[in-house]
Write a protein that holds these residues in place. Structure first.
Motif, PDB file in Angstrom:
ATOM      1  N   UNK A 246       0.872  -1.172   0.000  1.00 22.97           N
ATOM      2  CA  UNK A 246       0.000   0.000   0.000  1.00 22.97           C
ATOM      3  C   UNK A 246       0.910   1.223   0.000  1.00 22.97           C
ATOM      4  N   UNK A 247       0.859   1.986  -1.065  1.00 23.98           N
ATOM      5  CA  UNK A 247       1.760   3.113  -1.213  1.00 23.98           C
ATOM      6  C   UNK A 247       0.982   4.355  -1.632  1.00 23.98           C
ATOM      7  N   UNK A 248       1.176   5.438  -0.917  1.00 24.06           N
ATOM      8  CA  UNK A 248       0.528   6.708  -1.242  1.00 24.06           C
ATOM      9  C   UNK A 248       1.154   7.788  -0.377  1.00 24.06           C
ATOM     10  N   UNK A 249       0.786   9.020  -0.644  1.00 26.53           N
ATOM     11  CA  UNK A 249       1.254  10.126   0.174  1.00 26.53           C
ATOM     12  C   UNK A 249       0.768   9.957   1.613  1.00 26.53           C
ATOM     13  N   UNK A 250       1.443  10.592   2.570  1.00 32.18           N
ATOM     14  CA  UNK A 250       0.985  10.525   3.960  1.00 32.18           C
ATOM     15  C   UNK A 250      -0.437  11.061   4.113  1.00 32.18           C
ATOM     16  N   UNK A 251      -1.157  10.483   5.058  1.00 32.49           N
ATOM     17  CA  UNK A 251      -2.513  10.914   5.438  1.00 32.49           C
ATOM     18  C   UNK A 251      -3.550  10.705   4.335  1.00 32.49           C
ATOM     19  N   UNK A 252      -3.317   9.707   3.480  1.00 27.43           N
ATOM     20  CA  UNK A 252      -4.272   9.404   2.398  1.00 27.43           C
ATOM     21  C   UNK A 252      -5.256   8.302   2.773  1.00 27.43           C
ATOM     22  N   UNK A 253      -5.043   7.635   3.932  1.00 32.29           N
ATOM     23  CA  UNK A 253      -5.981   6.614   4.375  1.00 32.29           C
ATOM     24  C   UNK A 253      -5.480   5.188   4.287  1.00 32.29           C
ATOM     25  N   UNK A 254      -4.192   4.980   4.044  1.00 33.91           N
ATOM     26  CA  UNK A 254      -3.656   3.614   3.941  1.00 33.91           C
ATOM     27  C   UNK A 254      -3.869   2.829   5.230  1.00 33.91           C
ATOM     28  N   UNK A 255      -3.511   3.430   6.359  1.00 36.76           N
ATOM     29  CA  UNK A 255      -3.643   2.733   7.635  1.00 36.76           C
ATOM     30  C   UNK A 255      -5.107   2.561   8.007  1.00 36.76           C
ATOM     31  N   UNK A 256      -5.935   3.518   7.680  1.00 37.82           N
ATOM     32  CA  UNK A 256      -7.375   3.386   7.943  1.00 37.82           C
ATOM     33  C   UNK A 256      -7.945   2.223   7.141  1.00 37.82           C
ATOM     34  N   UNK A 257      -7.588   2.123   5.863  1.00 39.84           N
ATOM     35  CA  UNK A 257      -8.033   1.006   5.034  1.00 39.84           C
ATOM     36  C   UNK A 257      -7.567  -0.316   5.629  1.00 39.84           C
ATOM     37  N   UNK A 258      -6.293  -0.393   5.972  1.00 38.51           N
ATOM     38  CA  UNK A 258      -5.744  -1.627   6.530  1.00 38.51           C
ATOM     39  C   UNK A 258      -6.422  -2.005   7.840  1.00 38.51           C
ATOM     40  N   UNK A 259      -6.664  -1.030   8.705  1.00 41.96           N
ATOM     41  CA  UNK A 259      -7.302  -1.299   9.990  1.00 41.96           C
ATOM     42  C   UNK A 259      -8.695  -1.882   9.803  1.00 41.96           C
ATOM     43  N   UNK A 260      -9.470  -1.326   8.909  1.00 42.13           N
ATOM     44  CA  UNK A 260     -10.823  -1.839   8.673  1.00 42.13           C
ATOM     45  C   UNK A 260     -10.800  -3.185   7.952  1.00 42.13           C
ATOM     46  N   UNK A 261      -9.818  -3.395   7.089  1.00 46.50           N
ATOM     47  CA  UNK A 261      -9.644  -4.703   6.455  1.00 46.50           C
ATOM     48  C   UNK A 261      -9.326  -5.752   7.509  1.00 46.50           C
ATOM     49  N   UNK A 262      -8.444  -5.420   8.442  1.00 45.43           N
ATOM     50  CA  UNK A 262      -8.114  -6.359   9.522  1.00 45.43           C
ATOM     51  C   UNK A 262      -9.330  -6.674  10.386  1.00 45.43           C
ATOM     52  N   UNK A 263     -10.182  -5.683  10.606  1.00 46.55           N
ATOM     53  CA  UNK A 263     -11.395  -5.911  11.389  1.00 46.55           C
ATOM     54  C   UNK A 263     -12.356  -6.841  10.652  1.00 46.55           C
ATOM     55  N   UNK A 264     -12.440  -6.731   9.325  1.00 52.80           N
ATOM     56  CA  UNK A 264     -13.363  -7.550   8.528  1.00 52.80           C
ATOM     57  C   UNK A 264     -12.823  -8.950   8.248  1.00 52.80           C
ATOM     58  N   UNK A 265     -11.519  -9.117   8.306  1.00 54.15           N
ATOM     59  CA  UNK A 265     -10.880 -10.367   7.881  1.00 54.15           C
ATOM     60  C   UNK A 265     -11.338 -11.625   8.623  1.00 54.15           C
ATOM     61  N   UNK A 266     -11.494 -11.619   9.940  1.00 52.53           N
ATOM     62  CA  UNK A 266     -11.879 -12.874  10.601  1.00 52.53           C
ATOM     63  C   UNK A 266     -13.200 -13.461  10.103  1.00 52.53           C
ATOM     64  N   UNK A 267     -14.176 -12.640   9.805  1.00 52.90           N
ATOM     65  CA  UNK A 267     -15.479 -13.133   9.348  1.00 52.90           C
ATOM     66  C   UNK A 267     -15.567 -13.256   7.835  1.00 52.90           C
ATOM     67  N   UNK A 268     -14.767 -12.482   7.118  1.00 56.68           N
ATOM     68  CA  UNK A 268     -14.877 -12.470   5.654  1.00 56.68           C
ATOM     69  C   UNK A 268     -16.185 -11.825   5.223  1.00 56.68           C
ATOM     70  N   UNK A 269     -16.616 -12.126   4.010  1.00 52.17           N
ATOM     71  CA  UNK A 269     -17.861 -11.564   3.483  1.00 52.17           C
ATOM     72  C   UNK A 269     -17.579 -10.512   2.439  1.00 52.17           C
ATOM     73  N   UNK A 270     -18.274  -9.404   2.534  1.00 50.41           N
ATOM     74  CA  UNK A 270     -18.113  -8.311   1.585  1.00 50.41           C
ATOM     75  C   UNK A 270     -17.299  -7.204   2.247  1.00 50.41           C
ATOM     76  N   UNK A 271     -16.267  -6.723   1.554  1.00 47.96           N
ATOM     77  CA  UNK A 271     -15.490  -5.595   2.053  1.00 47.96           C
ATOM     78  C   UNK A 271     -15.332  -4.588   0.933  1.00 47.96           C
ATOM     79  N   UNK A 272     -15.941  -3.437   1.097  1.00 44.19           N
ATOM     80  CA  UNK A 272     -15.917  -2.370   0.094  1.00 44.19           C
ATOM     81  C   UNK A 272     -16.377  -2.861  -1.277  1.00 44.19           C
ATOM     82  N   UNK A 273     -17.406  -3.693  -1.264  1.00 43.01           N
ATOM     83  CA  UNK A 273     -18.004  -4.143  -2.510  1.00 43.01           C
ATOM     84  C   UNK A 273     -17.293  -5.298  -3.194  1.00 43.01           C
ATOM     85  N   UNK A 274     -16.296  -5.886  -2.537  1.00 42.09           N
ATOM     86  CA  UNK A 274     -15.554  -7.013  -3.119  1.00 42.09           C
ATOM     87  C   UNK A 274     -15.569  -8.178  -2.136  1.00 42.09           C
ATOM     88  N   UNK A 275     -15.621  -9.414  -2.630  1.00 41.24           N
ATOM     89  CA  UNK A 275     -15.581 -10.578  -1.740  1.00 41.24           C
ATOM     90  C   UNK A 275     -14.271 -10.639  -0.944  1.00 41.24           C
TER      91      UNK A 275
END
Length: 76
Positions: free
Chosen positions: A20-49
């Motif tokens: 994950x590469x982008x300028x600082x404060x673009x939301x990389x860590x926020x995206x990763x944090x929410x992905x980690x929260x969704x990962x144990x259950x799986x399902x739909x994440x941001x419109x993708x399986x």
């Protein structure tokens, strides 16, 4: 490519490395944090399986920063 097993369809392939590469404060860590929260259950994440699974985070940020983020978002 058809043998690829996507963990997050189109973004994370099992056994691969994703940067994950982008300028600082673009939301990389926020995206990763929410992905980690969704990962144990799986399902739909941001419109993708998303397949259920586990992850390891390697970060230059301190353990305390990740502990605060974990608590704020409800990571287990």
């Amino acid at each position: 490519a058809d043998a690829a097993r996507w963990v997050w369809d189109g973004y994370l392939v099992r056994g691969g490395v994703t940067l994950l590469s982008a300028l600082p404060k673009c939301g990389k860590t926020t995206l990763l944090t929410h992905l980690l929260r969704a990962l144990p259950a799986g399902g739909d994440f941001l419109g993708r399986p998303l397949l259920p699974g586990r992850a390891v985070v390697v970060s230059e940020e301190s353990q305390g920063v990740w502990a605060a983020r974990r608590d704020a978002v409800g990571l287990t």
